[in-house]
Write a protein that holds these residues in place. Sequence first.
Motif, PDB file in Angstrom:
ATOM      1  N   GLU A 249       0.818  -1.207   0.000  1.00 26.09           N
ATOM      2  CA  GLU A 249       0.000   0.000   0.000  1.00 26.09           C
ATOM      3  C   GLU A 249       0.859   1.267   0.000  1.00 26.09           C
ATOM      4  OE1 GLU A 249      -3.791   1.571   2.491  1.00 26.09           O
ATOM      5  OE2 GLU A 249      -3.375  -0.569   2.635  1.00 26.09           O
ATOM      6  N   MET A 250       1.996   1.194   0.707  1.00 30.57           N
ATOM      7  CA  MET A 250       2.923   2.331   0.689  1.00 30.57           C
ATOM      8  C   MET A 250       3.416   2.592  -0.734  1.00 30.57           C
ATOM      9  SD  MET A 250       4.961   1.426   4.143  1.00 30.57           S
ATOM     10  CE  MET A 250       6.552   1.628   3.449  1.00 30.57           C
ATOM     11  N   MET A 251       3.782   1.489  -1.404  1.00 33.54           N
ATOM     12  CA  MET A 251       4.267   1.606  -2.780  1.00 33.54           C
ATOM     13  C   MET A 251       3.162   2.168  -3.676  1.00 33.54           C
ATOM     14  SD  MET A 251       7.347   0.430  -2.665  1.00 33.54           S
ATOM     15  CE  MET A 251       8.263  -0.201  -1.310  1.00 33.54           C
ATOM     16  N   ALA A 252       1.951   1.643  -3.487  1.00 41.69           N
ATOM     17  CA  ALA A 252       0.845   2.076  -4.341  1.00 41.69           C
ATOM     18  C   ALA A 252       0.540   3.550  -4.127  1.00 41.69           C
ATOM     19  CB  ALA A 252      -0.396   1.224  -4.061  1.00 41.69           C
ATOM     20  N   MET A 253       0.573   3.982  -2.882  1.00 41.07           N
ATOM     21  CA  MET A 253       0.276   5.387  -2.612  1.00 41.07           C
ATOM     22  C   MET A 253       1.338   6.272  -3.260  1.00 41.07           C
ATOM     23  SD  MET A 253      -0.556   7.255   1.008  1.00 41.07           S
ATOM     24  CE  MET A 253      -2.155   6.608   1.379  1.00 41.07           C
ATOM     25  N   SER A 254       2.558   5.792  -3.216  1.00 46.61           N
ATOM     26  CA  SER A 254       3.641   6.548  -3.819  1.00 46.61           C
ATOM     27  C   SER A 254       3.495   6.601  -5.342  1.00 46.61           C
ATOM     28  CB  SER A 254       4.943   5.862  -3.425  1.00 46.61           C
ATOM     29  OG  SER A 254       5.983   6.741  -3.464  1.00 46.61           O
ATOM     30  N   VAL A 255       3.120   5.481  -5.924  1.00 49.11           N
ATOM     31  CA  VAL A 255       2.927   5.446  -7.387  1.00 49.11           C
ATOM     32  C   VAL A 255       1.784   6.373  -7.781  1.00 49.11           C
ATOM     33  CG1 VAL A 255       2.197   3.992  -9.315  1.00 49.11           C
ATOM     34  CG2 VAL A 255       3.868   3.129  -7.679  1.00 49.11           C
ATOM     35  N   LEU A 256       0.660   6.248  -7.068  1.00 47.63           N
ATOM     36  CA  LEU A 256      -0.493   7.099  -7.381  1.00 47.63           C
ATOM     37  C   LEU A 256      -0.134   8.567  -7.231  1.00 47.63           C
ATOM     38  CD1 LEU A 256      -3.464   5.251  -5.659  1.00 47.63           C
ATOM     39  CD2 LEU A 256      -3.075   5.573  -8.104  1.00 47.63           C
ATOM     40  N   GLY A 257       0.660   8.854  -6.207  1.00 49.20           N
ATOM     41  CA  GLY A 257       1.031  10.238  -5.964  1.00 49.20           C
ATOM     42  C   GLY A 257       1.884  10.803  -7.082  1.00 49.20           C
ATOM     43  N   CYS A 258       2.760   9.959  -7.641  1.00 51.40           N
ATOM     44  CA  CYS A 258       3.704  10.536  -8.595  1.00 51.40           C
ATOM     45  C   CYS A 258       3.145  10.565 -10.017  1.00 51.40           C
ATOM     46  CB  CYS A 258       5.046   9.813  -8.534  1.00 51.40           C
ATOM     47  SG  CYS A 258       5.096   8.265  -9.403  1.00 51.40           S
ATOM     48  N   LEU A 259       2.105   9.781 -10.281  1.00 54.79           N
ATOM     49  CA  LEU A 259       1.584   9.773 -11.652  1.00 54.79           C
ATOM     50  C   LEU A 259       1.177  11.157 -12.159  1.00 54.79           C
ATOM     51  CD1 LEU A 259      -0.404   6.451 -12.110  1.00 54.79           C
ATOM     52  CD2 LEU A 259       1.734   7.193 -13.171  1.00 54.79           C
ATOM     53  N   PRO A 260       0.327  11.872 -11.419  1.00 55.45           N
ATOM     54  CA  PRO A 260      -0.050  13.203 -11.899  1.00 55.45           C
ATOM     55  C   PRO A 260       1.155  14.130 -12.038  1.00 55.45           C
ATOM     56  CG  PRO A 260      -1.462  12.517 -10.104  1.00 55.45           C
ATOM     57  CD  PRO A 260      -0.360  11.524 -10.186  1.00 55.45           C
ATOM     58  N   VAL A 261       2.130  13.970 -11.132  1.00 58.66           N
ATOM     59  CA  VAL A 261       3.325  14.799 -11.221  1.00 58.66           C
ATOM     60  C   VAL A 261       4.032  14.527 -12.547  1.00 58.66           C
ATOM     61  CG1 VAL A 261       5.510  15.374 -10.130  1.00 58.66           C
ATOM     62  CG2 VAL A 261       3.596  14.642  -8.725  1.00 58.66           C
ATOM     63  N   LEU A 262       4.116  13.259 -12.897  1.00 55.23           N
ATOM     64  CA  LEU A 262       4.797  12.905 -14.140  1.00 55.23           C
ATOM     65  C   LEU A 262       4.032  13.420 -15.355  1.00 55.23           C
ATOM     66  CD1 LEU A 262       6.077   9.319 -13.333  1.00 55.23           C
ATOM     67  CD2 LEU A 262       7.344  11.458 -13.349  1.00 55.23           C
ATOM     68  N   VAL A 263       2.710  13.345 -15.288  1.00 54.28           N
ATOM     69  CA  VAL A 263       1.908  13.852 -16.410  1.00 54.28           C
ATOM     70  C   VAL A 263       2.146  15.350 -16.583  1.00 54.28           C
ATOM     71  CG1 VAL A 263      -0.435  14.275 -17.222  1.00 54.28           C
ATOM     72  CG2 VAL A 263       0.163  12.057 -16.238  1.00 54.28           C
ATOM     73  N   LEU A 264       2.097  16.051 -15.435  1.00 54.13           N
ATOM     74  CA  LEU A 264       2.357  17.491 -15.474  1.00 54.13           C
ATOM     75  C   LEU A 264       3.717  17.767 -16.103  1.00 54.13           C
ATOM     76  CD1 LEU A 264       1.266  19.056 -12.077  1.00 54.13           C
ATOM     77  CD2 LEU A 264       0.600  19.753 -14.373  1.00 54.13           C
ATOM     78  N   PHE A 265       4.679  16.979 -15.678  1.00 54.24           N
ATOM     79  CA  PHE A 265       6.023  17.197 -16.183  1.00 54.24           C
ATOM     80  C   PHE A 265       6.098  16.909 -17.683  1.00 54.24           C
ATOM     81  CE2 PHE A 265      10.413  15.998 -17.045  1.00 54.24           C
ATOM     82  CZ  PHE A 265      11.049  17.120 -16.549  1.00 54.24           C
ATOM     83  N   LEU A 266       5.375  15.869 -18.082  1.00 53.08           N
ATOM     84  CA  LEU A 266       5.355  15.514 -19.496  1.00 53.08           C
ATOM     85  C   LEU A 266       4.815  16.684 -20.331  1.00 53.08           C
ATOM     86  CD1 LEU A 266       6.200  12.845 -20.769  1.00 53.08           C
ATOM     87  CD2 LEU A 266       3.799  12.211 -20.899  1.00 53.08           C
ATOM     88  N   ILE A 267       3.849  17.388 -19.769  1.00 55.98           N
ATOM     89  CA  ILE A 267       3.300  18.544 -20.482  1.00 55.98           C
ATOM     90  C   ILE A 267       4.309  19.683 -20.525  1.00 55.98           C
ATOM     91  CG2 ILE A 267       1.490  20.311 -20.438  1.00 55.98           C
ATOM     92  CD1 ILE A 267      -0.271  18.151 -19.009  1.00 55.98           C
ATOM     93  N   PHE A 268       4.879  19.967 -19.361  1.00 55.92           N
ATOM     94  CA  PHE A 268       5.736  21.145 -19.289  1.00 55.92           C
ATOM     95  C   PHE A 268       7.132  20.917 -19.840  1.00 55.92           C
ATOM     96  CE2 PHE A 268       2.597  22.671 -16.186  1.00 55.92           C
ATOM     97  CZ  PHE A 268       2.400  23.917 -16.739  1.00 55.92           C
ATOM     98  N   GLN A 269       7.537  19.665 -19.967  1.00 61.15           N
ATOM     99  CA  GLN A 269       8.909  19.416 -20.395  1.00 61.15           C
ATOM    100  C   GLN A 269       9.161  19.928 -21.806  1.00 61.15           C
ATOM    101  OE1 GLN A 269      10.107  16.510 -22.431  1.00 61.15           O
ATOM    102  NE2 GLN A 269       8.060  15.919 -23.098  1.00 61.15           N
ATOM    103  N   ARG A 270       8.080  20.175 -22.589  1.00 61.51           N
ATOM    104  CA  ARG A 270       8.264  20.738 -23.918  1.00 61.51           C
ATOM    105  C   ARG A 270       9.029  22.059 -23.856  1.00 61.51           C
ATOM    106  NH1 ARG A 270       4.382  20.467 -27.768  1.00 61.51           N
ATOM    107  NH2 ARG A 270       3.387  18.449 -28.031  1.00 61.51           N
ATOM    108  N   GLN A 271       8.895  22.716 -22.721  1.00 60.97           N
ATOM    109  CA  GLN A 271       9.592  23.993 -22.565  1.00 60.97           C
ATOM    110  C   GLN A 271      11.097  23.837 -22.749  1.00 60.97           C
ATOM    111  OE1 GLN A 271       8.066  26.717 -22.495  1.00 60.97           O
ATOM    112  NE2 GLN A 271       6.052  25.778 -22.259  1.00 60.97           N
ATOM    113  N   PHE A 272      11.576  22.617 -22.431  1.00 57.57           N
ATOM    114  CA  PHE A 272      13.018  22.419 -22.516  1.00 57.57           C
ATOM    115  C   PHE A 272      13.487  22.229 -23.958  1.00 57.57           C
ATOM    116  CE2 PHE A 272      12.156  20.787 -18.178  1.00 57.57           C
ATOM    117  CZ  PHE A 272      12.759  21.836 -17.535  1.00 57.57           C
ATOM    118  N   VAL A 273      12.558  22.041 -24.889  1.00 58.08           N
ATOM    119  CA  VAL A 273      12.984  21.854 -26.268  1.00 58.08           C
ATOM    120  C   VAL A 273      12.374  22.931 -27.151  1.00 58.08           C
ATOM    121  CG1 VAL A 273      13.481  19.426 -26.241  1.00 58.08           C
ATOM    122  CG2 VAL A 273      11.125  20.166 -26.541  1.00 58.08           C
ATOM    123  N   SER A 274      11.865  23.985 -26.519  1.00 57.67           N
ATOM    124  CA  SER A 274      11.137  24.973 -27.292  1.00 57.67           C
ATOM    125  C   SER A 274      12.044  25.687 -28.298  1.00 57.67           C
ATOM    126  CB  SER A 274      10.494  25.993 -26.360  1.00 57.67           C
ATOM    127  OG  SER A 274      11.510  26.629 -25.626  1.00 57.67           O
TER     128      SER A 274
END
Lengths: 283, 279, 418
Positions: A249-274
């Motif tokens: 459950e600790m692992m799952a909570m951590s995975v669930l927590g980081c998924l949205p962060v990764l999605v956000l990053f996936l969106i914003f990371q385009r800034q690094f190749v703009s």
Amino acid sequence: MTTTRSRGRSVGAQRVALWIGLTLGAIFAGFPALWMLLSSFKPNTEIFQFPPTFLPDTFTIGAYTDILTNPEKLRFFINSYLVAGAVVLLTLLAGIMAGYALSRFQFPLKSLLNTVVISVQAVPPITLLIPYFGLVVWLKLYDSLWALMLTYMVATIPYAILMMTGYFNTIPRELDEAVKVDGGNTMRTLWQVLVPIARPGIVSVGAYTFMVAWNEFLFALTLTQSRENRTVPVGIQLLMGEHSFKWSEMMAMSVLGCLPVLVLFLIFQRQFVSGMTAGAVKS
Amino acid sequence: MSPTLLVMLIMMAVPVAMVFVYSTLSNVVMERDPEFVGIENYLTLFGDEIFRKALGQTAIFTVTSVTLHLLIGLGFAMMLNSGLLPRLAAALFRVIYILPWVFTASIVVILWQLLLNPNGVINYLLEAASLIDSKVEWFSNPSLALGTVIFINVWAGYPFIMISLLAGLQGIPGDLYEAAEIDGAGWRARFFNITIPQLFPILLAVAMLDFIWNLQQFPIIWLATGGGPLNATETIATFTYNLAFSKHEFAMASASGVVLFVVSAIVALFYVRHQKARD
Amino acid sequence: MHRRLVATAAVGAAAALVLAGCSSDDGSGDTVTLDFSQWWEVELSEGVMRGLMDRFEEEHPGIEVNLISNPYSATVDLQTAAAATGTLADIVAINGASVYDLQDQGAITDLSALMDDAGFDPAELVSNDQIDGVTYMVRALNFAYPLYYNTDLLDAAGVTELPTTWAEFDEAAAAVTDPSSNVYAWSLPINVQSPAGFDSQSWLWSSGNRMLDDRQPNFETPEVADWLTFLQGQYDGGYVTPGAFTQQEQQKVEEFTAGRNAFLIGSLAHVQGIREANPDLNFSIGSVPAQDGEPSGIAGASWGLGIAENSEHKEEAWQLIEWLMSEDVNSELATEATGFPGNASSVPGFVDGDPLYELAFEVYSSSEFVTELEGLPQALDLNRNLNENLVRLLQGEASVEQTQASLQEYWTGVLSDG
């Protein structure tokens, strides 16, 4: 894309070296996270099996359903995002304004301010805990998300100012001069010239700020007490009991927590190749 | 905006000032009327053998961590920024490379404790590859513990540097490289004559911040080893924590905190003077 | 100095209130709300703790209970910080490791006086620990730490008789240990970050010996020397699972659950967890072997309750404690937590019908319940020091005599001015 465009066979050799390097790096960076993901689908005993299993023998999503069907636990996620989101916005605002001032203008006490801003980073949080806690109680902010937002801003704004100053410093001053010659005021210079160019820097400062607010444990634990004000790191710690840990459950909570962060990053990371390099703008 | 800033200034300054005051008193928090003892706490502190050991280990921990953060961070950032990758691959690698960053410290430690457990997967893989013939006690062996903790700290901390430098690399004008290439400069010359000097302001800022943060790194060390075994991973931060929350010596803990503050402030001062000289 | 700080902060407070929009409205009406800070809610099955509180509220109109759950590992730190800032919850769950320091800090209140006022007879309690003649903590539950053993591993190694002496244990340990198949006799977690459990001390206590004499350290005895020599022999013999110096309590349990340890010294509360996690594991329970002869002492921990000095509702808080200690409620709590009741006339429901628990109850009732570290000043620090010295001994950096002397010196320093 930035730069290199060497000719001929050396590009091929470079590509191969690059792919090898990137793959090794990805194993270093990603293997533990992959292990966490796999563990979150294993029952507790399988996590400790030796020899270890790579893919789960007994595949279970029990840990995820336990979390996702529990409104109290979902609340941890909402709180964490709320706090982190607010902190990122306010920190960026403060960082951009102050960084601009520090980068472009001379004013009295500038280096004193600079020293103070940096030195505040230098007091170990553990030593500060009790006096800081006392102050928060006294300000009647104890057990509220406000307390956490303020606390994290205290930690991130100095950083943001420092880094934004650095990024603005790398942008040639001739650019602002050009706007001023065209009749723009200082604010327009900031928002229309510097901010767009410094976008990669802003995203990186935002990412850092987000991670601090998102992962902080000590103050989140101390400055709140009721369940409706708890954040994800505290929620994870609550799964570590007196006698046993709820590993999956600790692992799952951590995975669930980081998924949205990764999605956000996936969106914003385009800034690094703009490709919005200062050089390109200049020409 | 301004009331918020005012509150923030108070929240920064007041606790720091209180820590300074605490460090000159007899045991605060526990005693109802602590007395002023001057620098006595500092003398006791520096007389403590374990504190001195912790000082040395803090230096090793910090310098090694920062150096590796910079090397790995710069290396990864340059690979990601090379422009030789298809867009999707670049995006994918970027996300993989920030993974260590998205986990809270207790999970980072728990995860590595699982992986590096004597019965964990890393020993298993090393055994299978015949690199080791008995179970390595990564955390429990006093001569390996500090290295293990540093490794975890490097893993958890490099993405910050990488992202900052990646952003910095975007700011380097492309025509600089083109001009250099026309002049026949190899990648080494381009790296040392263009990349490093152009990146220098960012490099310096992140190095300094990383230095200050790692100086006080607490959760990773504490959760992994508690400063043990045999004080092999004791740093000023774990030492301070023990003083405060295990021995309830809050005045001494404050003094120990002030020592860290002073070291960091010196580093900060150098940075600011450098900035000023540059202006 | 202080006044100026306060004045500076006052400016901030005004601004903060504006920022916060509105201040919360507490203490209105006739209802008293008690904050009850504990780690139990997480340990018990979901809803058990809240269910108990709902019943209490029903029976005591006008009192509401607000449960505050904290992670177990952070309990002591949080209480220290809360006590320093006057925010300790009305009722705090504490254990024997922190009770002395909290009363020393002036954070928890004199329960003897509250008992008198309420007409409560302390004789109802199994044990009434006092510090300088005053009760600060009531033990709601006691947890015994017997020896678990994996019957399959022992059978496979040809160990037919359960060891009752150290010599027998030594033989059994040698027989079961097989590093090539990853099996070790037992785990000895002696980490310094969160010392818990009684894996080292149990052996001494079970033999009828102690580390202290009249609350003063008494390490320089032949019995302690024998005990340290025994531990050293176990470690040097290779019977202890690798990683002991940083192993955690919970990892130790996982080793046993995974079938890699033949023995485990652990709380009775593990039974259910082990059964759920690994239903195929055959295990049983007995006493920790004594040096020679009959085992006589069993290690234990407790869930205690105290009331904050800064509480404005001490009387109501005591009502809740008294209710939790009442015969029926206490045995219910004991059943849920697999502990032994703190009320002398309560019987835990789990004992009936389950042979393992019956066995455990037998072990518990036939042994003296030993809690040597509880109620000592800086108990956690002393426990750390013990583990540190054990590491030094097992690592071969100190002899048995040096370890005894070092323990004696450090503990004397803490306990004589404590």
